[in-house]
Design a protein around this motif. Structure first.
Motif, PDB file in Angstrom:
ATOM      1  N   THR A  50       0.836  -1.186   0.000  1.00  0.00           N
ATOM      2  CA  THR A  50       0.000   0.000   0.000  1.00  0.00           C
ATOM      3  C   THR A  50       0.881   1.250   0.000  1.00  0.00           C
ATOM      4  O   THR A  50       2.096   1.183   0.204  1.00  0.00           O
ATOM      5  N   ASP A  77       0.947   3.555   2.264  1.00  0.00           N
ATOM      6  CA  ASP A  77       1.535   3.734   3.598  1.00  0.00           C
ATOM      7  C   ASP A  77       2.738   2.818   3.789  1.00  0.00           C
ATOM      8  O   ASP A  77       3.739   3.205   4.404  1.00  0.00           O
ATOM      9  N   GLU A  78       2.648   1.584   3.264  1.00  0.00           N
ATOM     10  CA  GLU A  78       3.776   0.648   3.384  1.00  0.00           C
ATOM     11  C   GLU A  78       4.972   1.121   2.564  1.00  0.00           C
ATOM     12  O   GLU A  78       6.125   0.988   2.990  1.00  0.00           O
ATOM     13  N   LEU A 123       5.660   4.278   1.767  1.00  0.00           N
ATOM     14  CA  LEU A 123       6.223   5.421   2.485  1.00  0.00           C
ATOM     15  C   LEU A 123       7.064   4.947   3.659  1.00  0.00           C
ATOM     16  O   LEU A 123       8.182   5.437   3.883  1.00  0.00           O
ATOM     17  N   GLY A 124       6.533   3.982   4.423  1.00  0.00           N
ATOM     18  CA  GLY A 124       7.279   3.451   5.564  1.00  0.00           C
ATOM     19  C   GLY A 124       8.592   2.821   5.149  1.00  0.00           C
ATOM     20  O   GLY A 124       9.624   2.999   5.814  1.00  0.00           O
ATOM     21  N   GLN A 178       5.577   2.338  13.977  1.00  0.00           N
ATOM     22  CA  GLN A 178       4.367   1.988  13.234  1.00  0.00           C
ATOM     23  C   GLN A 178       4.387   2.577  11.824  1.00  0.00           C
ATOM     24  O   GLN A 178       3.970   1.930  10.861  1.00  0.00           O
ATOM     25  N   LEU A 179       4.881   3.794  11.687  1.00  0.00           N
ATOM     26  CA  LEU A 179       4.954   4.441  10.379  1.00  0.00           C
ATOM     27  C   LEU A 179       5.836   3.631   9.433  1.00  0.00           C
ATOM     28  O   LEU A 179       5.484   3.412   8.273  1.00  0.00           O
ATOM     29  N   GLY A 234       4.128   0.779   7.910  1.00  0.00           N
ATOM     30  CA  GLY A 234       2.940   1.088   7.124  1.00  0.00           C
ATOM     31  C   GLY A 234       1.662   1.039   7.922  1.00  0.00           C
ATOM     32  O   GLY A 234       0.571   0.942   7.358  1.00  0.00           O
ATOM     33  N   ALA A 293       0.836   3.442  10.307  1.00  0.00           N
ATOM     34  CA  ALA A 293       0.456   4.781  10.752  1.00  0.00           C
ATOM     35  C   ALA A 293       0.758   5.764   9.629  1.00  0.00           C
ATOM     36  O   ALA A 293       1.677   5.560   8.836  1.00  0.00           O
ATOM     37  N   ARG A 294      -0.023   6.822   9.571  1.00  0.00           N
ATOM     38  CA  ARG A 294       0.143   7.843   8.532  1.00  0.00           C
ATOM     39  C   ARG A 294       0.457   9.176   9.201  1.00  0.00           C
ATOM     40  O   ARG A 294      -0.290   9.631  10.068  1.00  0.00           O
ATOM     41  N   LEU A 341       5.417  14.942   8.653  1.00  0.00           N
ATOM     42  CA  LEU A 341       6.166  14.508   7.480  1.00  0.00           C
ATOM     43  C   LEU A 341       7.261  15.514   7.135  1.00  0.00           C
ATOM     44  O   LEU A 341       8.363  15.138   6.738  1.00  0.00           O
ATOM     45  N   SER A 349       5.368   7.028  -1.950  1.00  0.00           N
ATOM     46  CA  SER A 349       4.196   6.205  -1.631  1.00  0.00           C
ATOM     47  C   SER A 349       3.331   5.931  -2.851  1.00  0.00           C
ATOM     48  O   SER A 349       2.314   5.246  -2.750  1.00  0.00           O
TER      49      SER A 349
END
Length: 209
Positions: free
Chosen positions: A15, A17-18, A20-21, A51-52, A55, A57-58, A64, A82
């Motif tokens: 995803t 978020d994943e 980005l993490g 957690q970020l 993936g 947490a946003r 950011l 992302s």
């Protein structure tokens, strides 16, 4: 006669978020920072950053931005990480037209990413008009800059500063502090080419290392 239910396809692609993490984790490890050190530098909690990176947490735009500055990158580059990317197997040229490319905050102005897909460097178009220099940026990647429009004064910390006008360029080595501003607040436009950090995408392993 038994009727078999149709097979359902499972999308295992990461995803946003994943992705980005993974980008944050890869940059952190490339910088040699632990989760604790990055959390302190970005004024974020250790559990939230953990957690970020997984993936789960946003971050807000403010978080950011702090994270980007602590990693020596920009918010627009983290956001772009992302988005879905082409695979390394896709060898076709990647086009970014004049009205395309991810756009977002970068240092004291705005940047538009000029390339997509697998690449070895990051070309950006930067626009600004800041009369205040802002903070020095320090990152591990080499960087090239040329002035397309206007005039800037660029500072290199202990190496002094120079005034650059249209057609002037500078190559900045890894670890060199740098920042720039317009001497009179007039708009300017730059082409920036950054080396992409090695290890920006890792194997997904976790841990405070």
């Amino acid at each position: 006669m038994t009727t078999m239910a149709p097979a359902t396809s499972v999308d295992d692609s990461p995803t946003g978020d994943e992705m980005l993490g993974a980008r944050v984790r890869g940059l952190r490890k490339a910088r040699g920072l632990t989760l604790t050190q990055l959390a302190e530098a970005a004024a974020l909690s250790h559990p939230f950053l953990s957690q970020l990176e997984r993936g789960l947490a946003r971050p807000s735009m403010a978080s950011l931005e702090r994270l980007a500055r602590a990693l020596g990158t920009s918010r627009v580059e983290l956001i772009a990480a992302s988005e879905p990317r082409r695979t390394d197997a896709d060898a076709e040229p990647s086009f970014v037209l004049a009205d395309e490319g991810a756009i977002g905050p970068y240092a004291e102005g705005t940047a538009r990413l000029l390339a997509d897909g697998p690449r070895r460097f990051e070309p950006l178009e930067f626009s600004g008009s800041n009369a205040a220099p802002g903070d020095h940026y320090i990152h591990e990647e080499d960087e090239f800059l040329t002035v397309l429009e206007g005039t800037i004064v660029i500072s290199f910390g202990p190496f002094g500063e120079r005034r650059l006008t249209v057609g002037d360029s500078v190559y900045c080595r890894s670890g060199t502090p740098h920042r720039w501003h317009s001497p009179d607040g007039s708009p300017y436009r730059l082409l920036i080419v950054k080396e992409l950090v090695h290890g920006s995408v890792d194997d997904g392993s976790q841990g405070d290392t």
